[in-house]
Design an enzyme around this catalytic site. Sequence first.
Site, PDB file in Angstrom:
ATOM      1  N   LYS A  13       6.716  37.612   9.564  1.00 58.39           N
ATOM      2  CA  LYS A  13       7.073  36.868   8.353  1.00 58.39           C
ATOM      3  C   LYS A  13       5.828  36.359   7.623  1.00 58.39           C
ATOM      4  O   LYS A  13       5.665  36.566   6.431  1.00 58.39           O
ATOM      5  CB  LYS A  13       7.968  35.656   8.712  1.00 58.39           C
ATOM      6  N   ARG A  88      16.552  27.903   9.133  1.00 58.41           N
ATOM      7  CA  ARG A  88      16.630  28.328  10.528  1.00 58.41           C
ATOM      8  C   ARG A  88      17.895  27.872  11.210  1.00 58.41           C
ATOM      9  O   ARG A  88      18.078  28.158  12.398  1.00 58.41           O
ATOM     10  CB  ARG A  88      15.470  27.715  11.279  1.00 58.41           C
ATOM     11  N   ARG A 127      -2.200  36.865  18.802  1.00 57.29           N
ATOM     12  CA  ARG A 127      -2.455  36.393  17.444  1.00 57.29           C
ATOM     13  C   ARG A 127      -3.572  35.340  17.396  1.00 57.29           C
ATOM     14  O   ARG A 127      -3.658  34.477  18.252  1.00 57.29           O
ATOM     15  CB  ARG A 127      -1.181  35.770  16.880  1.00 57.29           C
ATOM     16  N   ARG A 161      -2.661  29.203  18.131  1.00 60.85           N
ATOM     17  CA  ARG A 161      -1.648  28.151  18.080  1.00 60.85           C
ATOM     18  C   ARG A 161      -1.276  27.675  19.489  1.00 60.85           C
ATOM     19  O   ARG A 161      -1.134  28.489  20.394  1.00 60.85           O
ATOM     20  CB  ARG A 161      -0.390  28.680  17.379  1.00 60.85           C
ATOM     21  N   ARG A 172      11.182  29.826  21.977  1.00 60.17           N
ATOM     22  CA  ARG A 172      11.330  30.065  20.536  1.00 60.17           C
ATOM     23  C   ARG A 172      12.318  31.203  20.277  1.00 60.17           C
ATOM     24  O   ARG A 172      13.113  31.148  19.331  1.00 60.17           O
ATOM     25  CB  ARG A 172       9.956  30.371  19.919  1.00 60.17           C
TER      26      ARG A 172
HETATM   27  P1  AP5 Z   1       3.135  36.860  12.139  1.00 57.47           P
HETATM   28  O1  AP5 Z   1       3.202  37.414  10.766  1.00 57.47           O
HETATM   29  O2  AP5 Z   1       2.205  35.731  12.379  1.00 57.47           O
HETATM   30  O3  AP5 Z   1       4.631  36.531  12.656  1.00 57.47           O
HETATM   31  P2  AP5 Z   1       5.671  35.441  12.181  1.00 57.47           P
HETATM   32  O4  AP5 Z   1       6.978  36.116  11.983  1.00 57.47           O
HETATM   33  O5  AP5 Z   1       5.124  34.634  11.050  1.00 57.47           O
HETATM   34  O6  AP5 Z   1       5.761  34.623  13.535  1.00 57.47           O
HETATM   35  P3  AP5 Z   1       5.672  33.077  13.835  1.00 57.47           P
HETATM   36  O7  AP5 Z   1       5.259  32.952  15.258  1.00 57.47           O
HETATM   37  O8  AP5 Z   1       4.833  32.369  12.810  1.00 57.47           O
HETATM   38  O9  AP5 Z   1       7.150  32.657  13.671  1.00 57.47           O
HETATM   39  P4  AP5 Z   1       7.824  31.434  14.198  1.00 57.47           P
HETATM   40  O10 AP5 Z   1       9.093  31.532  13.485  1.00 57.47           O
HETATM   41  O11 AP5 Z   1       7.930  31.357  15.667  1.00 57.47           O
HETATM   42  O12 AP5 Z   1       6.798  30.248  13.846  1.00 57.47           O
HETATM   43  P5  AP5 Z   1       6.760  29.168  12.662  1.00 57.47           P
HETATM   44  O13 AP5 Z   1       5.377  28.897  12.340  1.00 57.47           O
HETATM   45  O14 AP5 Z   1       7.699  29.552  11.591  1.00 57.47           O
HETATM   46  O15 AP5 Z   1       2.776  38.055  13.130  1.00 57.47           O
HETATM   47  C1  AP5 Z   1       2.515  37.815  14.510  1.00 57.47           C
HETATM   48  C2  AP5 Z   1       1.328  38.657  14.987  1.00 57.47           C
HETATM   49  O16 AP5 Z   1       1.695  40.027  14.953  1.00 57.47           O
HETATM   50  C3  AP5 Z   1       0.079  38.515  14.105  1.00 57.47           C
HETATM   51  O17 AP5 Z   1      -1.061  38.500  14.930  1.00 57.47           O
HETATM   52  C4  AP5 Z   1       0.097  39.766  13.220  1.00 57.47           C
HETATM   53  O18 AP5 Z   1      -1.224  40.199  12.913  1.00 57.47           O
HETATM   54  C5  AP5 Z   1       0.837  40.781  14.098  1.00 57.47           C
HETATM   55  N1  AP5 Z   1       1.710  41.654  13.304  1.00 57.47           N
HETATM   56  C6  AP5 Z   1       2.493  41.303  12.244  1.00 57.47           C
HETATM   57  N2  AP5 Z   1       3.166  42.381  11.774  1.00 57.47           N
HETATM   58  C7  AP5 Z   1       2.813  43.433  12.577  1.00 57.47           C
HETATM   59  C8  AP5 Z   1       3.171  44.815  12.595  1.00 57.47           C
HETATM   60  N3  AP5 Z   1       4.049  45.337  11.689  1.00 57.47           N
HETATM   61  N4  AP5 Z   1       2.619  45.601  13.566  1.00 57.47           N
HETATM   62  C9  AP5 Z   1       1.741  45.075  14.485  1.00 57.47           C
HETATM   63  N5  AP5 Z   1       1.351  43.767  14.481  1.00 57.47           N
HETATM   64  C10 AP5 Z   1       1.883  42.962  13.554  1.00 57.47           C
HETATM   65  O19 AP5 Z   1       7.395  27.898  13.417  1.00 57.47           O
HETATM   66  C11 AP5 Z   1       6.691  27.247  14.434  1.00 57.47           C
HETATM   67  C12 AP5 Z   1       7.459  26.033  14.915  1.00 57.47           C
HETATM   68  O20 AP5 Z   1       7.607  25.095  13.855  1.00 57.47           O
HETATM   69  C13 AP5 Z   1       8.901  26.318  15.374  1.00 57.47           C
HETATM   70  O21 AP5 Z   1       8.952  26.725  16.733  1.00 57.47           O
HETATM   71  C14 AP5 Z   1       9.546  24.947  15.145  1.00 57.47           C
HETATM   72  O22 AP5 Z   1       9.205  24.032  16.166  1.00 57.47           O
HETATM   73  C15 AP5 Z   1       8.884  24.475  13.863  1.00 57.47           C
HETATM   74  N6  AP5 Z   1       9.619  24.913  12.657  1.00 57.47           N
HETATM   75  C16 AP5 Z   1       9.148  25.709  11.664  1.00 57.47           C
HETATM   76  N7  AP5 Z   1      10.081  25.905  10.717  1.00 57.47           N
HETATM   77  C17 AP5 Z   1      11.176  25.211  11.116  1.00 57.47           C
HETATM   78  C18 AP5 Z   1      12.485  25.040  10.569  1.00 57.47           C
HETATM   79  N8  AP5 Z   1      12.836  25.634   9.409  1.00 57.47           N
HETATM   80  N9  AP5 Z   1      13.355  24.272  11.249  1.00 57.47           N
HETATM   81  C19 AP5 Z   1      13.008  23.664  12.404  1.00 57.47           C
HETATM   82  N10 AP5 Z   1      11.807  23.791  12.985  1.00 57.47           N
HETATM   83  C20 AP5 Z   1      10.887  24.562  12.348  1.00 57.47           C
HETATM   84 MG    MG Z   2       4.532  32.622  10.836  1.00 57.53          MG
END
Ligand code: AP5
Ligand code: MG
Length: 215
Positions: A13, A88, A127, A161, A172
Site C-alpha cells: 500500500k 480498517r 523492509r 519499524r 497484524r
Molecule cells: P509496503 O508498501 O511498505 O507495504 P504496506 O502495505 O504499506 O504495509 P504496512 O506494513 O505499512 O501495512 P500495515 O497495514 O501493517 O501498517 P500501517 O503502517 O498501515 O511494502 C512492504 C515491503 O515490501 C517494502 O519493503 C517494499 O519495498 C516491499 N514491496 C512492496 N511491494 C512489493 C512487490 N510488488 N514485490 C516485492 N516487494 C514489494 O499500520 C501500522 C499500525 O498502525 C497498525 O498495526 C495499527 O496499530 C496502526 N494503524 C494504522 N492505521 C490504522 C487504522 N486505520 N486503524 C487502527 N489502527 C491503525
Molecule cells: Mg504502509
Amino acid sequence: MNIILLGPPGAGKGTQASRLVDERGMIQLSTGDMLRAAVKAGTPTGLKAKAVMEAGELVSDEIVSGIIGEALDDLKPETGVIFDGYPRTAAQAASLDVILSDRKRTLDHVIELEVDEDALVERITGRFTCAKCNEGYHDKFKQPKAAGVCDVCGSAEFKRRPDDNEETVRTRMTEYRAKTAPILPIYEARGLVRRVDGMADIEHVTQAIEAILDS
Ligand code: AP5
Ligand code: MG
Ligand code: ZN
C-alpha cells in the site's frame, strides 16, 4: 479522485501510494505514517498509540478517524487523495462516508492488493526506510541503487519499524483478517472494488493501478 488502497500488512500500500503521489500529484494519507509521526513527536495521540502499534493491534477508531478528518481539512478540495491503511474497521468505513460527504468528496475506487500470505512476512521483515526522507526499501526486492545511500535524498541513515518482526506481523495479519477484510463487501455492494495482483513486481502493480485510475 479519492481512492482507498486496501490490503494486508506488507501488501504494498505504502509503496504504491508514494508512486502515485510522484506520478499523479495526489496526496497519500497513511494513518500508519501519521501515527508513527505522533509517536515520534510524543503528542497525546502518540502516547496512546505507541504500545498498541508495537503489539500489532488496532488504534481506536475515534483517534484514526479524527486524524483523517483533520488531514483532509488541510487540503484543497480538488486535490486527489489516496487513503493508505484507512479505513480498517466497519466503524471507520462508516466514519469515512461522513467525513467525505461533509467535505463534498466522493469515493472513486477501492483497490484491493491481493497477495499470498506467505510472502508478507518476508516483505515486512526485509523492509527498511530512509531515516531522513522516509523512502521505502527492501533487503531483497528494492535495495538502494548505491549500497547504503538513499536514492532520493543521499542520506546514509536508515531505520526499521519496531512492529516489523515476525511475531507482531502475525498479530497484524490476524487483525486484518478479523476486522479489515470484512469491510470489502460494503464497498463491493457499491461496485467500487477493483482487484490488483499484488504479487507482481512493484512496477507492474503500479501499471495495473494506473489502468484502473484511467478507466
Ligand atoms: P509496503 O508498501 O511498505 O507495504 P504496506 O502495505 O504499506 O504495509 P504496512 O506494513 O505499512 O501495512 P500495515 O497495514 O501493517 O501498517 P500501517 O503502517 O498501515 O511494502 C512492504 C515491503 O515490501 C517494502 O519493503 C517494499 O519495498 C516491499 N514491496 C512492496 N511491494 C512489493 C512487490 N510488488 N514485490 C516485492 N516487494 C514489494 O499500520 C501500522 C499500525 O498502525 C497498525 O498495526 C495499527 O496499530 C496502526 N494503524 C494504522 N492505521 C490504522 C487504522 N486505520 N486503524 C487502527 N489502527 C491503525
Ligand atoms: Mg504502509
Ligand atoms: Zn532519503
